[in-house]
Every structure is written in structure tokens, then in C-alpha cells.
Design an enzyme around this catalytic site. Structure first.
Site, PDB file in Angstrom:
ATOM      1  N   LYS A   9      79.877  -1.055  36.680  1.00 41.42           N
ATOM      2  CA  LYS A   9      81.064  -0.244  36.960  1.00 41.42           C
ATOM      3  C   LYS A   9      81.269  -0.202  38.466  1.00 41.42           C
ATOM      4  CE  LYS A   9      82.601   4.628  37.022  1.00 41.42           C
ATOM      5  NZ  LYS A   9      82.421   6.003  36.494  1.00 41.42           N
ATOM      6  N   ASP A  34      86.433   7.503  42.937  1.00 39.01           N
ATOM      7  CA  ASP A  34      86.883   8.154  41.710  1.00 39.01           C
ATOM      8  C   ASP A  34      87.388   9.560  42.022  1.00 39.01           C
ATOM      9  OD1 ASP A  34      87.370   9.062  39.183  1.00 39.01           O
ATOM     10  OD2 ASP A  34      85.249   9.186  38.566  1.00 39.01           O
ATOM     11  N   LYS A  53      89.721  15.601  40.120  1.00 37.37           N
ATOM     12  CA  LYS A  53      88.469  16.346  40.249  1.00 37.37           C
ATOM     13  C   LYS A  53      88.636  17.483  41.250  1.00 37.37           C
ATOM     14  CE  LYS A  53      85.264  12.451  39.477  1.00 37.37           C
ATOM     15  NZ  LYS A  53      84.543  13.001  38.323  1.00 37.37           N
ATOM     16  N   ASP A 102      80.719   5.720  43.245  1.00 40.49           N
ATOM     17  CA  ASP A 102      80.993   5.467  41.826  1.00 40.49           C
ATOM     18  C   ASP A 102      81.069   3.958  41.546  1.00 40.49           C
ATOM     19  OD1 ASP A 102      81.225   6.651  39.343  1.00 40.49           O
ATOM     20  OD2 ASP A 102      83.416   6.753  39.415  1.00 40.49           O
ATOM     21  N   ARG A 147      84.441   3.963  31.629  1.00 39.68           N
ATOM     22  CA  ARG A 147      84.344   3.296  30.313  1.00 39.68           C
ATOM     23  C   ARG A 147      85.534   2.376  30.071  1.00 39.68           C
ATOM     24  NH1 ARG A 147      84.005   9.055  27.422  1.00 39.68           N
ATOM     25  NH2 ARG A 147      83.058   9.506  29.442  1.00 39.68           N
TER      26      ARG A 147
HETATM   27  N1  BES Z   1      82.079   8.959  37.969  1.00 39.25           N
HETATM   28  C1  BES Z   1      82.097  10.053  37.068  1.00 39.25           C
HETATM   29  C2  BES Z   1      80.674  10.473  36.631  1.00 39.25           C
HETATM   30  C3  BES Z   1      79.793  11.037  37.704  1.00 39.25           C
HETATM   31  C4  BES Z   1      79.699  12.391  37.897  1.00 39.25           C
HETATM   32  C5  BES Z   1      79.009  10.206  38.472  1.00 39.25           C
HETATM   33  C6  BES Z   1      78.864  12.911  38.867  1.00 39.25           C
HETATM   34  C7  BES Z   1      78.167  10.712  39.443  1.00 39.25           C
HETATM   35  C8  BES Z   1      78.092  12.064  39.633  1.00 39.25           C
HETATM   36  C9  BES Z   1      82.886   9.685  35.817  1.00 39.25           C
HETATM   37  O1  BES Z   1      83.930   8.802  36.008  1.00 39.25           O
HETATM   38  C10 BES Z   1      83.485  10.948  35.296  1.00 39.25           C
HETATM   39  O2  BES Z   1      84.317  11.500  35.956  1.00 39.25           O
HETATM   40  N2  BES Z   1      83.036  11.361  34.129  1.00 39.25           N
HETATM   41  C11 BES Z   1      83.514  12.566  33.542  1.00 39.25           C
HETATM   42  C12 BES Z   1      83.766  12.302  32.088  1.00 39.25           C
HETATM   43  C13 BES Z   1      84.545  13.381  31.399  1.00 39.25           C
HETATM   44  C14 BES Z   1      85.970  13.420  31.910  1.00 39.25           C
HETATM   45  C15 BES Z   1      84.536  13.120  29.901  1.00 39.25           C
HETATM   46  C16 BES Z   1      82.415  13.617  33.721  1.00 39.25           C
HETATM   47  O3  BES Z   1      81.245  13.281  33.650  1.00 39.25           O
HETATM   48  O4  BES Z   1      82.773  14.757  33.957  1.00 39.25           O
HETATM   49 ZN    ZN Z   2      83.770   7.533  37.626  1.00 36.55          ZN
HETATM   50 MN    MN Z   3      85.719   9.810  36.585  1.00 40.30          MN
END
Ligand code: BES
Ligand code: ZN
Ligand code: MN
Length: 507
Positions: free
Chosen positions: A271, A276, A283, A294, A357
Site C-alpha cells: 500500500k 492519507d 481525519k 501511509d 483496501r
Molecule cells: N491509514 C489508515 C490506517 C492507519 C491508522 C495507519 C493509524 C496508521 C496509523 C487507514 O487508511 C484508515 O484510515 N483506516 C480507517 C478505516 C476505517 C475508516 C474503517 C481506520 O483505521 O480508522
Molecule cells: Zn490509509
Molecule cells: Mn485512511
């Protein structure tokens, strides 16, 4: 920091490191130093709480009877318990303690120890490797740093019998460190410097090691039908890219010589979200700067390919990375959008922050479709939920193949990059059902966020033996660790290099 190995003769000047075993039992080098010091080393040890336990240390400045600037005494614990990882940690500790103390050169004396499973050359190589791993620094943007705050150590001299052997062993490990450093460097760079195109250019530098590198642009990906990956990039001014790296290192197999199919590769998919923001599902601003890393999964795949090519691994390996920036804008993908992935599956995008994903859906499918690899391992900073599960200690491992999962877990133990296997199952897959498309990008139920994310990925690998490493908790370290300074860790490079070496190289 340069590393040199030489014969076991203690230096008269500079800084010297000697070991002491459990219960203050001096190693031969420590004994020699003690006699030069007329027994004052023993006296100094007795005057302190230093017992020779693993990782204990004691500094003696201007030791009497010598012209040394300092003697650094390190605890080795019990000889029978000495292991590779412990020696690496010792090397890292030596670098951390002496790297910025003013010494340009530090000599470390390694002895043959009764009851120890490692010989001096092996121990020496591990200590040097650990020191090298700890010496990584990302300071190119700290232009005002005082000279007195910069590391001074430029040469680590490791003294041992069989030093020629130590040098050879270390040369192999140095290639792993090169890959780890490249990954750490890439994840440390800010997101205005590393974006899809510039990260693709970084991957291109592997060409000089003999890696074949191809970069797919937006038009090419459109033609291939990669609607899931391209949807994520829609809000960004930066063009998404996909990079394909190929290393052909396997000896020709008997099958190939008989005119059969060339040795099938193993594949790694990463990935590479270079930033992000969450997209329209934006966020919170606190901590958002972390989302520069990321692209950690892609960074590991690049670093791993560098290591495999650098050490001329006898394997055919493919690396595929999906590179996008996830940004909100008037052209950005919206919650509710339905995109069509290269696999043909339609995806209802409920949350634009579950973008990794979507990127992997097309990268995995493309990889499987084009290369029909023996196995695929993907790495992704995929979910915050894996940090809730496993903290910053272990990565999450998901797999449809028990043998592969066991091999990965074992390699992780060997190199000190531990993983923990998590479950998959139809009951989780059901949580991804959509009313309007084939699948939704986040679960409709509660909990199990890392598992449903992995379940989503599984839909894009078909029956290919596959493993997914959720490295969200281990890609960045907020504190110094023995062989990992705080910042980008490079977690995954050592593990996957070890996995390849143990199971997938031709004889
Ligand atoms: N890149 C993030 C996941 C992440 C979070 C990596 C903290 C490193 C540290 C991912 O793209 C994301 O935002 N995931 C969401 C998924 C949710 C929207 C279902 C998450 O984990 O909150
Ligand atoms: Zn991400
Ligand atoms: Mn994300």
C-alpha cells in the site's frame, strides 16, 4: 559509520568495549584490560551495581594504566543464553551509548566464550549489524543542528579471531541494512517530497541493481480498469502510479531447461498512500501528519527488492506497489460512490478513509492476473484497529494458507519483527455485504475492523496462497529501540528477506 574487522589485539588509545558475563565474570579481553589497569577494572566493577547482566553497562573514563579515553563495559548475561538478536541489540546499544560521545573510532573486543552457541566471528558480525541498524539517521532537513549534537563515531572496529569470516558474514547483513535504510528513508520523507510520481522515481533507482522497473500511469491503469485505485486518487493534483519491480535471480530450473514455464515468482504487494487525509471522510487534524507514512507497505516492498537484488538472492520476486494521495477536493471520490475494480467487482465506497483496501484491491488483482505468482504477501498500514489489537509490538498476520503463515511467523521471530496471526472467516466476509454493489469498503457491523479489512483484500486474490501483514502499528516508532532509532522502522524488510532466504531460494 564504517565497520572494520581486525585481529583481536586491544588498542592502546581511543574507546574500547569489553564484555563481562553474569556474576561479574570477566571475558578474556576484560581480563587483559584489567591487568593493564593493575586490577582497577575489577575494583571499578565492584564499586558499582554492574553485575554483567544482559544489557547492563558501565563507563570508565581515562582508565588508569592505559592511554584509552574510555572503557565501556557491557554485560553479556550467561554465555549459554547468548543469541543473534541479543548480540544485535548489544551492537545497537553500543552505538547509542558511544555514537555521540566524541569518539571517532570505537573498538569492540569479541571473545570466544565457553558454552556459547555462537563463535566469535558470528558474534562480531551480529554486533556490527546491530550497530549499523541503530546508526540510521534522517536529519537532512535539520540545517541548524549544532555540530556538537551530531554523531561523532565514524568507524566501528570489531576485534575477533576469524575476522575474515566475520567480514563475509557482515557483508551479507549489510545488504539487508541497505534495504532497511532505504525503506526508513522513504517513510521519513515529508509528503510534499514523496508523492506517487517521486516515490515511483525512487523505485526506479533499483534499475542500477538489475531490477526491472515499470511504472504504470493513470491512462494505463484506466485502460486496465483499475477503478478502485483510481477512485482514491481522484481528489489529488498528483497523478496515481503503479510500480512493478521484477528481480530475476533464480537459477534456471529443470522445468525451464526442458522448455517448460519459467520459474514462477513470489510476489509482494504494498500500500503506497503517500498521504492519507481521509479524503471527504476527512481525519481529525491531530496526528494527521503521521499519515505521511501511509506508504509504509510500498516502502517495505521497495526496500526488500533492494535487499534481494543487492545480495543477488536466487529467487524470482515481483514487487507491485499502488501509489496514490488521498485528498479531499471537488474532484474527490464521495461516500456513496460505486467504483468498478479491475477484478470486475463493484465496490460501494461508504468511507473514503478506508482507501488502502481500494488501492490494494487493484494492485493484488493485477499482480495475480499478470504474474500468476506462487504466493502473494501484501503489506499495508491498513487499520488503526490493529493498533488496538496488538499495539506497536507486533504486526497483524492474516492468511489463507497455514504453511505460509507459519513460515512468516517463524521468520519474524528469527529477525525480531514479530507478527501475530489473526482469523479470517465467512462470518466476517458477510459484514461487507452491500445493498447496491458487490461489496462495501467498510463493515456494516461493529468491531473486527482489521479482520474485515483483510477479508476485503481476500476477495482480490482468489485462490492464490496469500498473506496480509497489517503494519499500521509497527511502521513508525515513537521511541528508540535497540536496533531501531525512533522514526521509520523498516519493519518487514528483515522478516521477508529471512523468509525468502529460508524457503524460496534455488540451490
Ligand atoms: N491509514 C489508515 C490506517 C492507519 C491508522 C495507519 C493509524 C496508521 C496509523 C487507514 O487508511 C484508515 O484510515 N483506516 C480507517 C478505516 C476505517 C475508516 C474503517 C481506520 O483505521 O480508522
Ligand atoms: Zn490509509
Ligand atoms: Mn485512511
Amino acid at each position: 559509520m564504517k565497520v572494520v574487522f581486525s585481529k583481536p589485539v586491544l588498542p592502546d588509545t581511543g574507546a574500547l568495549v569489553v564484555g563481562v558475563l553474569q556474576n561479574r565474570r570477566l571475558t578474556p579481553s576484560a581480563k587483559l584490560l584489567d591487568s593493564k589497569m593493575n586490577g582497577e577494572l575489577t575494583r571499578a566493577i565492584k564499586a558499582s551495581r554492574f553485575k554483567g547482566a544482559k544489557a547492563q553497562t558501565l563507563t570508565i573514563l581515562a582508565p588508569v594504566g592505559t592511554k584509552l579515553d574510555r572503557a565501556f563495559v557491557v554485560g553479556l548475561g550467561k554465555a549459554k543464553d547468548i543469541k543473534s538478536l541479543g548480540m544485535q541489540a548489544l551492537g545497537g546499544g553500543i552505538y547509542a551509548a558511544l555514537g555521540s560521545k566524541g569518539d571517532k573510532m570505537v573498538a569492540v573486543a569479541i571473545d570466544a566464550l565457553e558454552g556459547c552457541k555462537l563463535n566469535p566471528a558470528e558474534m562480531a558480525a551480529e554486533v556490527a549489524y546491530g550497530a549499523r541498524l541503530r546508526s540510521f539517521q534522517f536529519d537532512k532537513y535539520r540545517t541548524k543542528e549544532k555540530k556538537t549534537d551530531k554523531p561523532t563515531l565514524n568507524t566501528l572496529r570489531v576485534l575477533c579471531s576469524g575476522f575474515a569470516r566475520a567480514k563475509t558474514v557482515f557483508a551479507g547483513k549489510e545488504k539487508i541494512a541497505d534495504g532497511v535504510f532505504f525503506t526508513r528513508h522513504l517513510v521519513s520523507e515529508p509528503p510534499n517530497v514523496i508523492y506517487p510520481e517521486s516515490l515511483a522515481n525512487q523505485a526506479r533507482t533499483l534499475t542500477k541493481l538489475g531490477v526491472k522497473v515499470q511504472v504504470l500511469n493513470r491512462a494505463r491503469m484506466q485502460a486496465l480498469g483499475m477503478g478502485a485505485l483510481l477512485g482514491v486518487g481522484k481528489g489529488s493534483a498528483r497523478e496515481p502510479k503503479m510500480v512493478v519491480m521484477q528481480w530475476h535471480g533464480a537459477r534456471q530450473s529443470a522445468a525451464k531447461k526442458r522448455g517448460g514455464r519459467a520459474d514462477v515468482p513470489i510476489a509482494f504487494v504494498g500500500k503506497g498512500v503517500t498521504f492519507d487525509s481521509g479524503g471527504i471522510s476527512i481525519k481529525p487534524s491531530r496526528g494527521m501528519e503521521d499519515m505521511k507514512w501511509d506508504m509504509g507497505g510500498a516502502g517495505v516492498v521497495i526496500g526488500l527488492m533492494k535487499t534481494l537484488a543487492g545480495r543477488k538472492a536466487r529467487v524470482n520476486a515481483v514487487g507491485v506497489i499502488g501509489l496514490v494521495e488521498n485528498m479531499p477536493s471537488s474532484t474527490a471520490q464521495r461516500p456513496g460512490d460505486i467504483v468498478t475494480s479491475m477484478s470486475g467487482q463493484t465496490i460501494e465506497v461508504i468511507n473514503t478513509d478506508a482507501e488502502g483496501r481500494l488501492v490494494l484491491a487493484d494492485a493484488l488483482w493485477y499482480c495475480k492476473d499478470r504474474f500468476k505468482p506462487k504466493l502473494i504477501i501484501d503489506l499495508a498500514t491498513l487499520t488503526g484497529a490493529i493498533i488496538i489489537c496488538l499495539g506497536n509490538q507486533k504486526a497483524g498476520l492474516f492468511s489463507n494458507d497455514d504453511v505460509l503463515a507459519k513460515r512468516i511467523a517463524a521468520a519474524g521471530e528469527v529477525v525480531g519483527e514479530p507478527v501475530w496471526r489473526m482469523p479470517l472467516g465467512d462470518e466476517y466476509d458477510r459484514m461487507l455485504k452491500s445493498d447496491t454493489a458487490d461489496v462495501r469498503n467498510i463493515s456494516g457491523g461493529h468491531g473486527a475492523g482489521s479482520i474485515t479489512a483483510a477479508q476485503f483484500l481476500q476477495r482480490f486474490v482468489d485462490k492464490t496462497p496469500w498473506a496480509h501483514l497489517d503494519i499500521a502499528g509497527v511502521t513508525w516508532s515513537k521511541k528508540d529501540l535497540p536496533t531501531v532509532p525512533k522514526g521509520g522502522t523498516g519493519f518487514g524488510v528483515r522478516l521477508l528477506d529471512c523468509l525468502v532466504a529460508n524457503h524460496y531460494e534455488s540451490k
